[in-house]
Structure formats: C-alpha cells, structure tokens
Design a protein around this motif. Sequence first.
Motif, PDB file in Angstrom:
ATOM      1  N   VAL A 174       0.837  -1.200   0.000  1.00 42.53           N
ATOM      2  CA  VAL A 174       0.000   0.000   0.000  1.00 42.53           C
ATOM      3  C   VAL A 174       0.876   1.256   0.000  1.00 42.53           C
ATOM      4  CG1 VAL A 174      -1.648   1.363   1.362  1.00 42.53           C
ATOM      5  CG2 VAL A 174      -1.993  -1.103   1.087  1.00 42.53           C
ATOM      6  N   LYS A 175       1.878   1.251   0.845  1.00 46.37           N
ATOM      7  CA  LYS A 175       2.779   2.406   0.929  1.00 46.37           C
ATOM      8  C   LYS A 175       3.568   2.598  -0.363  1.00 46.37           C
ATOM      9  CE  LYS A 175       6.392   4.340   3.943  1.00 46.37           C
ATOM     10  NZ  LYS A 175       5.621   5.500   4.450  1.00 46.37           N
ATOM     11  N   PHE A 176       3.999   1.490  -0.956  1.00 47.32           N
ATOM     12  CA  PHE A 176       4.786   1.558  -2.187  1.00 47.32           C
ATOM     13  C   PHE A 176       3.943   2.049  -3.357  1.00 47.32           C
ATOM     14  CE2 PHE A 176       6.043  -0.581  -6.156  1.00 47.32           C
ATOM     15  CZ  PHE A 176       7.284  -0.006  -6.349  1.00 47.32           C
ATOM     16  N   LEU A 177       2.729   1.499  -3.501  1.00 50.93           N
ATOM     17  CA  LEU A 177       1.875   1.901  -4.614  1.00 50.93           C
ATOM     18  C   LEU A 177       1.359   3.332  -4.426  1.00 50.93           C
ATOM     19  CD1 LEU A 177      -0.139  -1.405  -5.188  1.00 50.93           C
ATOM     20  CD2 LEU A 177       1.800  -0.532  -6.507  1.00 50.93           C
ATOM     21  N   GLY A 178       0.938   3.634  -3.190  1.00 52.15           N
ATOM     22  CA  GLY A 178       0.565   5.007  -2.858  1.00 52.15           C
ATOM     23  C   GLY A 178      -0.622   5.566  -3.602  1.00 52.15           C
ATOM     24  N   ASN A 179      -1.366   4.717  -4.285  1.00 54.13           N
ATOM     25  CA  ASN A 179      -2.482   5.176  -5.103  1.00 54.13           C
ATOM     26  C   ASN A 179      -3.621   4.168  -4.998  1.00 54.13           C
ATOM     27  OD1 ASN A 179      -3.983   4.973  -7.853  1.00 54.13           O
ATOM     28  ND2 ASN A 179      -3.089   7.033  -7.880  1.00 54.13           N
ATOM     29  N   ARG A 180      -4.810   4.640  -4.693  1.00 54.87           N
ATOM     30  CA  ARG A 180      -5.944   3.739  -4.474  1.00 54.87           C
ATOM     31  C   ARG A 180      -6.265   2.898  -5.706  1.00 54.87           C
ATOM     32  NH1 ARG A 180      -6.500   7.380  -0.500  1.00 54.87           N
ATOM     33  NH2 ARG A 180      -7.823   6.884   1.300  1.00 54.87           N
ATOM     34  N   ARG A 181      -6.150   3.488  -6.874  1.00 58.73           N
ATOM     35  CA  ARG A 181      -6.458   2.747  -8.095  1.00 58.73           C
ATOM     36  C   ARG A 181      -5.457   1.606  -8.303  1.00 58.73           C
ATOM     37  NH1 ARG A 181      -7.986   6.546 -13.096  1.00 58.73           N
ATOM     38  NH2 ARG A 181      -9.661   7.138 -11.660  1.00 58.73           N
ATOM     39  N   LYS A 182      -4.185   1.867  -8.061  1.00 58.11           N
ATOM     40  CA  LYS A 182      -3.169   0.813  -8.205  1.00 58.11           C
ATOM     41  C   LYS A 182      -3.357  -0.273  -7.157  1.00 58.11           C
ATOM     42  CE  LYS A 182       0.404   3.838 -10.164  1.00 58.11           C
ATOM     43  NZ  LYS A 182       1.753   4.433  -9.944  1.00 58.11           N
ATOM     44  N   ILE A 183      -3.747   0.139  -5.950  1.00 53.92           N
ATOM     45  CA  ILE A 183      -3.971  -0.844  -4.883  1.00 53.92           C
ATOM     46  C   ILE A 183      -5.145  -1.745  -5.235  1.00 53.92           C
ATOM     47  CG2 ILE A 183      -4.595  -1.125  -2.457  1.00 53.92           C
ATOM     48  CD1 ILE A 183      -3.175   1.591  -1.971  1.00 53.92           C
ATOM     49  N   LEU A 184      -6.209  -1.171  -5.778  1.00 55.94           N
ATOM     50  CA  LEU A 184      -7.360  -1.970  -6.195  1.00 55.94           C
ATOM     51  C   LEU A 184      -6.967  -2.972  -7.275  1.00 55.94           C
ATOM     52  CD1 LEU A 184     -10.367   0.517  -6.250  1.00 55.94           C
ATOM     53  CD2 LEU A 184     -10.258  -1.666  -5.028  1.00 55.94           C
ATOM     54  N   LEU A 185      -6.156  -2.543  -8.223  1.00 59.51           N
ATOM     55  CA  LEU A 185      -5.692  -3.454  -9.265  1.00 59.51           C
ATOM     56  C   LEU A 185      -4.905  -4.602  -8.652  1.00 59.51           C
ATOM     57  CD1 LEU A 185      -5.300  -4.188 -12.241  1.00 59.51           C
ATOM     58  CD2 LEU A 185      -3.296  -2.665 -12.276  1.00 59.51           C
ATOM     59  N   PHE A 186      -4.028  -4.278  -7.709  1.00 52.00           N
ATOM     60  CA  PHE A 186      -3.266  -5.317  -7.015  1.00 52.00           C
ATOM     61  C   PHE A 186      -4.191  -6.300  -6.302  1.00 52.00           C
ATOM     62  CE2 PHE A 186      -1.861  -6.453  -2.691  1.00 52.00           C
ATOM     63  CZ  PHE A 186      -0.877  -7.380  -3.004  1.00 52.00           C
ATOM     64  N   LEU A 187      -5.216  -5.803  -5.627  1.00 51.48           N
ATOM     65  CA  LEU A 187      -6.137  -6.660  -4.881  1.00 51.48           C
ATOM     66  C   LEU A 187      -6.923  -7.580  -5.813  1.00 51.48           C
ATOM     67  CD1 LEU A 187      -7.430  -4.036  -2.288  1.00 51.48           C
ATOM     68  CD2 LEU A 187      -5.943  -5.991  -1.801  1.00 51.48           C
ATOM     69  N   PHE A 188      -7.352  -7.075  -6.959  1.00 49.28           N
ATOM     70  CA  PHE A 188      -8.073  -7.926  -7.906  1.00 49.28           C
ATOM     71  C   PHE A 188      -7.151  -9.000  -8.481  1.00 49.28           C
ATOM     72  CE2 PHE A 188     -11.350  -4.547  -8.124  1.00 49.28           C
ATOM     73  CZ  PHE A 188     -12.478  -5.359  -8.000  1.00 49.28           C
ATOM     74  N   VAL A 189      -5.879  -8.673  -8.659  1.00 48.85           N
ATOM     75  CA  VAL A 189      -4.909  -9.678  -9.109  1.00 48.85           C
ATOM     76  C   VAL A 189      -4.763 -10.771  -8.055  1.00 48.85           C
ATOM     77  CG1 VAL A 189      -2.468 -10.091  -9.618  1.00 48.85           C
ATOM     78  CG2 VAL A 189      -3.645  -8.135 -10.640  1.00 48.85           C
ATOM     79  N   VAL A 190      -4.748 -10.388  -6.782  1.00 43.38           N
ATOM     80  CA  VAL A 190      -4.670 -11.367  -5.691  1.00 43.38           C
ATOM     81  C   VAL A 190      -5.882 -12.301  -5.728  1.00 43.38           C
ATOM     82  CG1 VAL A 190      -4.740 -11.678  -3.180  1.00 43.38           C
ATOM     83  CG2 VAL A 190      -3.277  -9.919  -4.181  1.00 43.38           C
ATOM     84  N   VAL A 191      -7.073 -11.738  -5.942  1.00 38.91           N
ATOM     85  CA  VAL A 191      -8.293 -12.548  -6.003  1.00 38.91           C
ATOM     86  C   VAL A 191      -8.209 -13.548  -7.150  1.00 38.91           C
ATOM     87  CG1 VAL A 191     -10.777 -12.501  -6.415  1.00 38.91           C
ATOM     88  CG2 VAL A 191      -9.730 -10.786  -4.918  1.00 38.91           C
ATOM     89  N   LEU A 192      -7.845 -13.073  -8.318  1.00 33.43           N
ATOM     90  CA  LEU A 192      -7.750 -13.948  -9.488  1.00 33.43           C
ATOM     91  C   LEU A 192      -6.672 -15.006  -9.287  1.00 33.43           C
ATOM     92  CD1 LEU A 192      -8.579 -14.633 -12.387  1.00 33.43           C
ATOM     93  CD2 LEU A 192      -6.899 -12.947 -13.180  1.00 33.43           C
ATOM     94  N   SER A 193      -5.551 -14.621  -8.695  1.00 34.59           N
ATOM     95  CA  SER A 193      -4.447 -15.563  -8.487  1.00 34.59           C
ATOM     96  C   SER A 193      -4.846 -16.703  -7.566  1.00 34.59           C
ATOM     97  CB  SER A 193      -3.233 -14.823  -7.908  1.00 34.59           C
ATOM     98  OG  SER A 193      -2.775 -13.823  -8.778  1.00 34.59           O
TER      99      SER A 193
END
Length: 377
Positions: A174-193
């Motif tokens: 979260v700290k590294f991405l620093g952007n809500r949109r990027k964090i959401l993309l990361f979370l959806f990738v986690v779900v799919l993975s």
Amino acid sequence: MKRLPVIDFVRFASIFVVIGDHFYPDRIASFAPFAFWRYLIITFFSNGIYGVTCFFVVSGFLITRMLVEKVSNLSRIKLKVFYVRRMARIFPLLIVVILAGLFMEYFMSLFDERILHYNVWKDSTGFGWSFWTSLFSLTFNWYLIGQRGDGLHWSVLWSLAVEEQFYLGYPLIVKFLGNRRKILLFLFVVVLSAVVYREWVLPSFEFNEYLMHQSSFGAFDQIAVGAILYFAYEQWGDWLKYHLKITVFLMMAGTGGCFCLFIQTSYRNGNQYVFVPTLMAFSCALVILGGLPISTLNSKAAQILSWPGKLSYGCYLWHPTIMFLLMPGLMAAGGLEGFGCLVVIVFLFAYLSYRYFEVPVNHMIRGWFKLKPASYT
C-alpha cells in the motif's frame, strides 16, 4: 475508529457457524423433527470453514480501514504504528492459548483419549522444532498442510497464520503503490491468483485437501475482497445512504448468496471449492456493503446487540479449549442443549479474557511504544 455494528453481526454469525462445525453438526441436528431440517442443519454447520472466509473479509475491511482512512497520501502511512497495533492485538492472547495447549498436553492422562485425540494429540511427539518454528514465524498453516491436519486446539491457528502473512506485506505494498487505483488493481490480481492457484492444486485435492483449504495462496483472495470492500464503501458509501432500496437489495442478495453456498456446496468437494471461497467472500462483502449505510444498523440498540461480535477473536481461539474441558458434560446435555451451553460459555469466557486480559495488555504494549490506547480493538 467507531464501531460498525454490521461488522460485529457478521463476526458473531461467523463464529457461531465455526463453533457449530466443531461441535458435531449431526448431534446439533438430532432435535430436528423432519429429515429436511436435519439435512439443512448438518449441511450448514458442516461448512463452518465458510465462516472463516467471512472472518477474512471482515479482517481485510478493518485492516484497510485502519491503514488508509483519512489518509490522502498513502505513501506516508505509518508502518510502525500498524505493526505495533497488530502485535498488541494478536500476540498476547495467542501466547496464552499456546500455554493452555501445553497444559492440556501435560495433563493428557486425565482426559478421555478420544476427546484428547480430537482436541490435542495422542502424545507429545508433535512438539518438534518444526512445530515451534512454524508457530512463532506465523507459517503454521504450512506446517498443518505438511502434517495433513492436527488436533483442533492447534489447527484453528491456521487462519491466524494466513492473516498475518498477508498483513506482513500488505502495508508495504500500500505504501509503495501510494495510489488507491493501483492498490485496487493489485487486490483484484490477488483474487484472481487465488482462484488460479486452487484450480492448479485441484488434482492433489484427494491426496491433501489442506493445500486448498489452508494454503496462504488459496486464502488471500478472501482477505483481498475485504480490502476491496473498504474502497468500494469509501467511494459509494455516502451515495448509498440516500438509496435505501439499493442497500436493502445488496444485503438481501449477499445474504441469499451466503445461504445458498452454505447449503448447496461443500468444502470437501474440490471442484466446487475452486470458486466457492471467492463467491462466499463477495457475498459476505455485499451483506456488509448494504448494511453499513443503514441507520437502523448503526443505532445504539444495534451497538448493544452486536457487541458479542467484538469478542470473535477470543471466541475463535478459546472455543477448542472450552470444548476440550467441558465435552463430557456437553455431550451428556444433548446436541442442541449442549451446543447452546457451549456458545454461551465460550462468549462469557471470551468476555472475561477480553475485559481483564486482552485490553489491559493491549494498552500496556501500546504504552511502551507511546501509542494511544485503542478505541476499537
């Protein structure tokens, strides 16, 4: 951070299902006069692991809320504060529960062998270096996968290990991405993975089903859904407050989805389990998303009625110990009566643990690091 009653209602329902699963669902259903009702009760409680899924969703929501609420620049979140808060909340009770398990193991000769085998071990050979290393490194779920299960007192710790593995890296991301949109993309990738992972290990399900049930890679999606839920509510929460029909529809749709998954699927069916945890997580998220804006569910009465849900962590860790110590009497009381007594005793014990141990120790640890006491732990 004010309390959210709908969150506590979900946590209460989740721990209720988990306790029912561990207290022999067929005995609970023995009172039912009709075969159909017995089928529903047994099927519902036998899928108690879905209750853990709901725990994960709630946890992901609350942790994300704690990290990003009222923070405009996410690259400036305070990691030290987050990790101290997690340590103060999780470790004190965990250590006490571990000591309780050692106590039961030491006095194992005083207990019925069948009950001992279900709750702890037949002997102490399990306390090897790999056990202790995995326990305190919070990789205990992988230890259980290698052992293919263990006594109930220890096996419930798998979900705690999964959560802490996720939260070890999540704030950094979260700290590294620093952007809500990027964090959401990361979370959806986690779900799919996670779905892809469960599909990948499906051929091994008959050999070792724990690879799907307790693997971190197969459970992270449920925590990620909770995090996505927070961002969804952050975006649309105010709008939903003025559209009551939509919020009620979301709650009903989520509740219906959860109920259907509980009674129409089984975690013992590997083909179903590839998708069911994710579907259950999103169904639970709909319940919460619909319930958060409803004023009735945020009233003082709701605050009082939902308070037992605040004890869910203690109930989850303590209920195997209570079952172990009281099982002969609970069985003698009968299925439904015994289950009711167990639920009441577990919550009373969890309250005492929370009020007189967890909260004081939590505040003491926070004091060491010069943090304010928690208003919502």
